[in-house]
Scaffold this active site. Sequence first.
Site, PDB file in Angstrom:
ATOM      1  N   SER A 186      -2.120  -7.003   1.897  1.00 55.72           N
ATOM      2  CA  SER A 186      -1.056  -6.666   0.966  1.00 55.72           C
ATOM      3  C   SER A 186      -0.640  -7.785   0.027  1.00 55.72           C
ATOM      4  O   SER A 186      -0.023  -7.525  -1.005  1.00 55.72           O
ATOM      5  CB  SER A 186       0.180  -6.186   1.746  1.00 55.72           C
ATOM      6  OG  SER A 186       0.650  -7.201   2.610  1.00 55.72           O
ATOM      7  N   HIS A 214      -2.381  -0.024   2.888  1.00 58.25           N
ATOM      8  CA  HIS A 214      -2.575  -0.183   1.445  1.00 58.25           C
ATOM      9  C   HIS A 214      -3.926   0.340   0.974  1.00 58.25           C
ATOM     10  O   HIS A 214      -4.251   0.223  -0.205  1.00 58.25           O
ATOM     11  CB  HIS A 214      -2.415  -1.650   1.045  1.00 58.25           C
ATOM     12  CG  HIS A 214      -0.997  -2.115   1.051  1.00 58.25           C
ATOM     13  ND1 HIS A 214      -0.149  -1.942  -0.023  1.00 58.25           N
ATOM     14  CD2 HIS A 214      -0.262  -2.736   2.007  1.00 58.25           C
ATOM     15  CE1 HIS A 214       1.033  -2.449   0.265  1.00 58.25           C
ATOM     16  NE2 HIS A 214       0.993  -2.930   1.491  1.00 58.25           N
ATOM     17  N   LYS A 244       3.390   5.020   1.229  1.00 62.98           N
ATOM     18  CA  LYS A 244       2.928   4.252   0.078  1.00 62.98           C
ATOM     19  C   LYS A 244       2.259   5.215  -0.904  1.00 62.98           C
ATOM     20  O   LYS A 244       2.945   5.930  -1.606  1.00 62.98           O
ATOM     21  CB  LYS A 244       2.036   3.106   0.540  1.00 62.98           C
ATOM     22  CG  LYS A 244       2.828   2.031   1.302  1.00 62.98           C
ATOM     23  CD  LYS A 244       1.981   0.860   1.705  1.00 62.98           C
ATOM     24  CE  LYS A 244       2.803  -0.295   2.257  1.00 62.98           C
ATOM     25  NZ  LYS A 244       3.587   0.018   3.463  1.00 62.98           N
TER      26      LYS A 244
END
Length: 396
Positions: A186, A214, A244
């Site tokens: 990240s 991610h 996300k």
Amino acid sequence: MSNKVLNDFLTNNLEDLSEKGLLNTIDVIEGANGPEITINGKKLINFASNNYLGFATHPELIEAEVEAAHKYGVGAGAVRTINGTLDIHRSLEKKIAEFKGTEAAIAFQSGFNCNMGAISAVMKKGDAILSDELNHASIIDGCRLSGAKVIRVKHQDMEDLEAKAKEVTESGEYNKVMYITDGVFSMDGDVAKIEEIVKIAEKYNLITYVDDAHGSGVMGGGAGTVKHFHMQDHIDFQMGTLSKAIGVVGGYVAGSEQLITWLKSQARPFLFSTSLTPGAAAAALKSIELMQENPNYVDKLWENANYFKEKLQEIGYDIGVSETPITPVIVGDESLAQKFSQELIAHGVYAKPIVYPTVPLGTGRVRNMPNAGHTKEMIDQAIEVYEKVGKNLGII
């Protein structure tokens, strides 16, 4: 009246954090967290959100959540193992497994809960966990909670991984050994070497765990980093978030039917916390369906990210080793990174500083997260600001 010991502890430590510039300041967004946001009445181009695909404000996700709330209510009413498992939860889990290419999946209330619950459900005292040194805080906490011996592996260093895998497996000290890594890291945006990891893991019989928070919705057409490398039959745990790129809230682990059955009986957040809201489950389900039906969402994300990164490099910025939309602008000095962020925000670009101890000392940066909702005009405007501020501060 508060306890004096507690009061002294809080006062002294809050003052210490403040003096070191480490006390969190929390900005309040007035409205939705989209490609543009409003803070204190000022509109800003938003490069700080994990909302990669713009799904947090997608009309079809909003509609799915509202419809589910009308049908099921706003809360599930119980933990999953009592009577908090609704058919919408099962539909979501089946869809996740289908998307990730696994036999089954389990949904949690957050990605952090996944790592706290799943790691400790399988790894115990007498086991060993090899963990990449730049893994997310939730992995670190999940490893500690397990009671297993935790051995740090140099970041993305396959020679170090093999040497440590050989050492721990040949020692005979441990019942079982796991290797755990982020799929996409990240802070730098680099991608785990999944194919090399699988070769080493199979050679030394390591359990494999990839935290793809991610990578889900970003890599592999949205299906994640493991799917990107076609390794879904070789990775034991695929963990991801629903908060996300998916745009909602929650987390999941995908894997074999047997693994998921075990987690449903042993993962403590699943057992002892009320289940994901039905609205969130329905919206997450719709999000995955949209990615499956229309690859343009993920394509647009990458188009924007590649354009943004190219323009930053053209004007002289160091964006490190990023291979994904995560785009650090590395300036080095921590104080300069703080000032850089302040100036960007003052000029209309919302990008936050990342400094030690989140990243190594001397690698302070501003992290950018371009998303599918940004227009070319927004990106061009942001680049103009970056050029102006960078020159004013002597960064470029």
